[in-house]
Structures are given as structure tokens and as C-alpha cells.
Enzyme design. Structure first.
Site, PDB file in Angstrom:
ATOM      1  N   TRP A  11       1.290   5.474  -2.797  1.00 57.54           N
ATOM      2  CA  TRP A  11       1.656   3.320  -1.921  1.00 57.54           C
ATOM      3  C   TRP A  11       2.033   3.531  -3.546  1.00 57.54           C
ATOM      4  CZ3 TRP A  11      -3.393   2.999   0.859  1.00 57.54           C
ATOM      5  CH2 TRP A  11      -3.830   3.633   2.326  1.00 57.54           C
ATOM      6  N   LYS A  12       1.828   3.511  -4.094  1.00 55.72           N
ATOM      7  CA  LYS A  12       2.414   2.816  -5.684  1.00 55.72           C
ATOM      8  C   LYS A  12       1.963   1.831  -5.779  1.00 55.72           C
ATOM      9  CE  LYS A  12       7.051   5.288  -5.846  1.00 55.72           C
ATOM     10  NZ  LYS A  12       8.003   5.723  -6.282  1.00 55.72           N
ATOM     11  N   GLU A 166      11.364  15.701  -7.591  1.00 55.44           N
ATOM     12  CA  GLU A 166      11.609  13.977  -7.793  1.00 55.44           C
ATOM     13  C   GLU A 166      12.710  13.834  -8.626  1.00 55.44           C
ATOM     14  OE1 GLU A 166       8.588  11.074  -5.316  1.00 55.44           O
ATOM     15  OE2 GLU A 166       7.792  11.374  -7.690  1.00 55.44           O
ATOM     16  N   GLY A 232       6.967   7.899  -1.313  1.00 56.85           N
ATOM     17  CA  GLY A 232       7.025   6.582  -1.526  1.00 56.85           C
ATOM     18  C   GLY A 232       6.815   5.097  -0.591  1.00 56.85           C
ATOM     19  N   GLY A 233       8.048   4.655  -0.747  1.00 62.76           N
ATOM     20  CA  GLY A 233       8.138   3.528   0.193  1.00 62.76           C
ATOM     21  C   GLY A 233       8.342   3.703   1.951  1.00 62.76           C
TER      22      GLY A 233
HETATM   23  P1  13P Z   1      10.419   7.369  -2.361  1.00 65.54           P
HETATM   24  O1  13P Z   1      10.074   7.732  -1.191  1.00 65.54           O
HETATM   25  O2  13P Z   1      10.225   5.339  -2.266  1.00 65.54           O
HETATM   26  O3  13P Z   1      11.895   6.704  -2.497  1.00 65.54           O
HETATM   27  O4  13P Z   1       9.323   6.843  -3.548  1.00 65.54           O
HETATM   28  C1  13P Z   1       9.182   8.591  -4.309  1.00 65.54           C
HETATM   29  C2  13P Z   1       8.090   8.715  -5.068  1.00 65.54           C
HETATM   30  O5  13P Z   1       8.325   7.568  -6.100  1.00 65.54           O
HETATM   31  C3  13P Z   1       6.958   9.145  -4.925  1.00 65.54           C
HETATM   32  O6  13P Z   1       6.265  10.025  -5.920  1.00 65.54           O
END
Ligand code: 13P
Length: 251
Positions: A11-12, A166, A232-233
């Protein structure tokens, strides 16, 4: 060997206490999935989310940890603390931590070791920038980041870990590595681990991360060496995350 697939939602630094509860309650209703599932809320919400996930198959992780167990480390959180809140996973070496917060391979190895000591599964993130890819350095970058860990730990300890490839150019950009481009790097990573230890490589789950969404997840997961996703998003939108979990069903 069949590796159980894993979907991890990072979720950051997003959401509120309220939105975290709403998101997780929808995921909870849709669970269990055929893949293992883990969410990584901001640290301040871990306890709340952990309570809401109690007695479900969805696990909880921390986005960061300090390698020390206690002491004068203002603003930091220890492995014992995250374990006490119910975390069974923790991200380590995420490109945002390497690049924005200056974490070195040495810091990352120390965190990795602390997590192993506490029996918390580290998800080790590795990946190249767009400049490195264009310069043909992808394998070298991935090899350097991975060997810093492979050389520092014995296979018995490494077997607790998960790797996440990643590519930095695919994070938050909407630009995903194609299944074949990602699959090639995953194959390279597995081969590197195989050189260290055959059984370790066969059992190691290697996730792909970088703009994974419901439209591209199934094709990525069809690659032999892609064992799941670090999202992530799309992990912030319940319906997207649930759909990604539903198409990631190898078990
Ligand atoms: P996104 O899926 O938003 O590109 O982010 C990937 C990520 O950094 C997951 O740790």
C-alpha cells in the site's frame, strides 16, 4: 516442484485508518484465494488491519524494519515490534528505499538477517532502472543485488525468503514488463539461485512487481518462473486486488 503462488499488496504511504478498514474488509469477504495473500499497510495501521484480518487466510506484512532489536533509533521500528503486531512478512530492498532513502546493500543484508532471525519472511526486492536496461546492464544489476544476499546467508536461512523482481521503470508508470521480458529475468534469477543450491532455487518464489493490474496479471502469471505479484497501485482498489488474486491461482 510446485511453488504456491503469492500475491502481495504494497500500500506504500497511502490511505487513512478508515479507507484501510474498508479495503481490507472487502478483501476479507473475497478470501480465501488459491494463492497466498499478504497486505502491507503503512506501519501506523498494521495493528488495526491485523485485527480486521484475524482468523482469515490473508496475512499481514510490514513495508520496512530496522535491523536492530531496540535502542536509540529515533523513528524506527524493530523486527520484534512488527512480529508482535502479527506481521509474518516484511519488504526489504524496495527501490524506493534504496534510491530515495539511500539504503545500501549492507543495510539491506542486515535487515534481511534480522528478519530471518525473527522468522519473518523477507520479500527481497531487486530491479534495474531504465538507463541500466537501455545500457544492457539488467542482468549485472540484478546479479549484484541478489548476490549480496545469496553470499551472506546459508541456504537454510535463504529458504524462508521470497524474491520480487521489480524493474524500476515499471513501478507506478503503467508500463509493465511484457511477460517474456519479465520471464527472462525471472529465469536468470532462478538460475543464479540454482548455482547456489538446487533445492533452494526450486522452492524459491519469485514475484513480479511493476504496474501489475487485472488486465496483465494472468499473462504474467502464466510464465513458468513468475510465482506471483507484488502489487502497488492496484492493491489500493479492492476489486483490482481481488481480481489479481483470483487469476493468480497456481497451487
Ligand atoms: P505499482 O504496482 O504501483 O507499479 O508498484 C509496484 C511496487 O513498487 C510494489 O512494491
Amino acid at each position: 516442484m510446485v511453488r504456491k503462488s503469492l500475491v502481495a499488496g504494497n500500500w506504500k504511504m497511502n490511505g487513512t485508518r478508515q479507507s484501510s478498514a474498508e479495503l481490507v474488509s472487502l478483501i476479507r469477504e473475497a478470501a480465501p484465494f488459491r494463492c497466498d495473500t499478504v497486505v502491507f499497510p503503512p506501519a501506523i495501521y498494521i495493528e488495526h488491519v491485523s485485527g480486521l484480518l484475524n482468523s482469515t487466510s490473508v496475512l499481514i506484512g510490514a513495508q520496512n524494519v530496522n535491523s536492530n532489536d531496540h535502542g536509540a533509533h529515533t523513528g524506527e521500528i524493530s523486527p520484534t515490534m512488527i512480529k508482535e503486531l502479527g506481521c509474518s512478512y516484511c519488504l526489504v530492498g524496495h527501490s524506493e528505499r534504496r534510491m530515495v532513502y539511500g539504503e545500501s546493500s549492507k543495510n539491506i543484508a542486515a535487515k534481511f538477517g534480522a528478519l530471518i532471525t525473527h522468522q519473518i519472511t523477507p520479500i527481497l526486492c531487486i530491479g534495474e532502472t531504465i538507463e541500466q536496461r537501455k545500457a544492457g546492464q539488467t542482468e549485472q544489476v540484478v546479479e549484484d543485488q541478489l548476490s549480496a544476499i545469496l553470499e551472506a546467508f546459508v541456504p537454510g536461512d535463504l529458504s524462508l525468503a521470497v524474491i520480487a523482481y521489480e524493474p524500476i521503470w515499471a513501478i507506478g508508470t503503467g508500463e509493465t514488463a511484457s511477460p517474456s521480458v519479465a520471464g527472462e529475468v525471472h529465469g536468470f534469477i532462478r538460475e543464479m539461485i540454482r548455482e547456489r543450491d538446487y533445492d533452494l532455487a526450486e522452492g524459491m518464489r519469485i514475484l513480479y512487481g511493476g504496474s501489475v493490474n487485472p488486465d496483465n496479471a494472468a499473462a504474467l502469471m502464466a510464465e513458468t518462473d513468475i510465482d506471483g505479484a507484488l502489487v502497488g497501485g492496484a492493491s489500493l482498489k479492492a476489486s483490482d486486488f481481488i481480481e489479481i488474486c483470483n487469476v493468480t491461482g497456481r497451487n
